[in-house]
Every structure is written in C-alpha cells, then in structure tokens.
Design a protein around this motif. Structure first.
Motif, short mmCIF file in Angstrom:
data_model
loop_
_atom_site.label_atom_id
_atom_site.label_comp_id
_atom_site.label_asym_id
_atom_site.label_seq_id
_atom_site.Cartn_x
_atom_site.Cartn_y
_atom_site.Cartn_z
N MET A 1 0.78 -1.24 0.17
CA MET A 1 0.00 0.11 0.01
C MET A 1 0.70 1.15 0.08
N ALA A 3 4.38 3.20 -0.56
CA ALA A 3 5.50 2.92 -1.57
C ALA A 3 6.45 4.02 -1.78
N GLU A 48 4.76 -0.96 -8.78
CA GLU A 48 4.31 0.39 -9.17
C GLU A 48 5.23 1.03 -10.13
N GLU A 51 3.90 -0.51 -13.54
CA GLU A 51 2.29 0.47 -13.81
C GLU A 51 2.87 1.84 -14.25
N ALA A 118 -7.84 8.16 -21.81
CA ALA A 118 -8.04 7.07 -20.93
C ALA A 118 -8.03 5.76 -21.69
N VAL B 104 0.09 11.11 -11.18
CA VAL B 104 -0.10 9.67 -11.48
C VAL B 104 0.71 8.83 -10.65
N LYS B 105 2.23 9.37 -10.16
CA LYS B 105 2.97 8.58 -9.58
C LYS B 105 2.37 8.28 -8.13
N ILE B 108 -0.59 5.87 -8.25
CA ILE B 108 0.03 4.49 -8.07
C ILE B 108 0.66 4.10 -6.80
N ALA B 109 1.41 4.83 -6.32
CA ALA B 109 1.78 4.60 -4.93
C ALA B 109 0.76 4.47 -3.94
N MET B 110 -0.48 4.99 -4.20
CA MET B 110 -1.44 4.57 -3.18
C MET B 110 -2.10 3.42 -3.56
N ASN B 113 -3.91 1.45 -10.32
CA ASN B 113 -3.38 0.82 -11.26
C ASN B 113 -3.97 1.53 -12.74
N LYS B 114 -3.34 1.31 -13.66
CA LYS B 114 -3.55 1.86 -14.95
C LYS B 114 -5.26 2.00 -15.27
N GLU B 115 -5.85 0.85 -14.79
CA GLU B 115 -7.39 0.87 -15.31
C GLU B 115 -7.96 1.99 -14.31
N ILE B 117 -6.76 4.48 -12.99
CA ILE B 117 -6.29 5.99 -13.52
C ILE B 117 -7.14 6.42 -14.65
N ALA B 118 -7.19 5.50 -15.78
CA ALA B 118 -8.21 5.70 -16.73
C ALA B 118 -9.56 6.01 -16.56
#
Lengths: 122, 122
Positions: A1, A3, A48, A51, A118, B104-105, B108-110, B113-115, B117-118
DNA sequence: CAATAATATATCATATTTGACATATTATCA
DNA sequence: TGATAATATGTCAAATATGATATATTATTG
C-alpha cells in the motif's frame, strides 16, 4: 500500500544513466536461457514502477498512432508542438527524460480528448 | 471558492503562454443574459487547455478520494510519498506547479493501477 | 469560546524536464 | 549501390517542478 521507496526508485529511474545497463543485464540473462517471468521482474522493477512505465509506454504508442494517422514525420509534428524532432523521437521511445505531462499535452494538441487518453492508458 | 478556482485556472493558463480572450463573443452573450458554458470558456481557454486542466483536476479528485478512503491526513500521505504536506495540498488543489507525473505516481503509490487511473480521467 | 489539528498558500534552493543542436543510425528509393 | 529522408541518441543551457519551510487560514474538538 505505501510505496515511498518505490517512488524514490522511480525518480532514480528517471535519471539518464541506468537504462543501458538494464538492457544489457536483461540480454545477458536471456542469452543464458533464463525465463524469470516478465521483463519487469527480470529488471527488478516493483509493480508500481511497472505500472508507471507501462502507462508511459501506452501514451507513447498512442502518440505514434496519432502521428502516423496524420501522416506526419516527427519533424513535422515537432513543429506543430513547438518542440524538436529529437524530443518527439524520445517521446515515442518512452525515454526516461520525457514526462507524462509532455505526452498528455502532445496527445491533446493532436486532437485527443480525455476519453481517448483514458482509453489509450487502460 | 469559485474565485479561487478561477485564479488557479488563470495561473495554469498563463503558464503555456497563449491567452487570447474572445471578449466580443462573451460580452455579446452576456448582454443577452445567457449563461455561457464553463468557466474556462469565459476565461478564454482553448479546448486544448481545458482538456488538460480537466484531466489534471480529475486526477486531483482521485487523489483526494484515495486519501480519504485510506483515512489519512495530507501530512501522513506526504510522509508515505516522501513529499510534504504543502505539496499534497497543492496536488489536491490542482495547483499549476503540480505535474501530471506527480499525480500519477502518487496515485500508483497509493495502489491505483492503469485501469483505475484511466477511469478517473475519462 | 479557545486550543489544536488539518489544510492552504507563499517562497526558495535544488532537481528534473525541455527544446535545441549535433551527430549517428536506419529506412526508402532511384 | 549511394543519395537522401526519417528516426534515434547524446549533450546542455534554460525553463519548470519539487520538497522543504514558514506561516496563514479553516475545521474540529473539548
């Protein structure tokens, strides 16, 4: 979780020196016939980092698609974006010196909208 | 609250240098008592600029959602990200000094994933 | 209410990203 | 083939983003 470490590594990765060594390492192992899973695992990337890199590469690919569709050379596109051919090349290669910001702005400048971006990412 | 948002958008705008207001059109419609679309249109943002700012704000909102869901304060999240409370605040406010990269970073750190975010973007 | 926690804003030194340029490599075609 | 167009790679000064710090504003709680 959480990172924090990974974020740092991501930053490190953005520095210019690392990629060639990584590629060599990968090649070396491949030649010996190791099948250690994904490229990412092979390079010791965290999920991460993967990703993030995958997201960037998706945007790079989208940029290539858009440019080809518009039948532009990198130099022509660069002029449109008020950038340079070399930077466009780096964008399309997913070079570490290229930010997601630049990729997103470029895609938008080429006519993409949020939905398109997206879709490219997911 | 709205004044703040407008200020932010103006700052974002002044960054990429091209601000041209279609004052005539705005005025004409205002006189007729129309409520002309978005804040962005009133401020003379191009559709590209709007697209980019909206995308950033979407990511900001996603970050807020993730943080709240994790029941973290900005300061706690900042520590996880090896950033600072003030920068987290700026991220969540869509401050112009914050890049899409950082958003974005951080997402991701939280755990996004790509999906995810999209989905947040579209 | 007042104390305190949480969030927002301003500024700045440092770090990273950028366009530009030079040059190399690769593709295209006469 | 060799000429030439297109793409890739390396470097760097200038532009932009970053974490840190200070401090202000706003919520929350007792």
């Amino acid at each position: 979780m959480f990172a924090n470490k990974e974020l740092n590594i991501m930053k490190q990765m953005s520095k210019n020196g690392k990629r060639k060594m990584d590629k060599k390492k990968k090649k070396a192992l491949e030649v010996k016939g190791y099948k250690v899973g994904s490229v990412g695992e092979l390079l010791g990337l965290s999920s991460e980092e993967l990703e993030y890199i995958e997201l960037k590469l998706s945007l790079s690919q989208a940029l290539i698609r858009h440019r080809k569709q518009s039948k532009l050379t990198q130099a022509q596109l660069a002029k449109m974006l008020k950038s340079s051919q070399s930077r466009v090349a780096k964008m399309e290669k997913g070079d570490p010196s290229v930010s997601v910001d630049l990729l997103v702005k470029s895609l938008i400048a080429m006519g993409a909208n949020k939905e398109g971006i997206a879709k490219a990412i997911a």
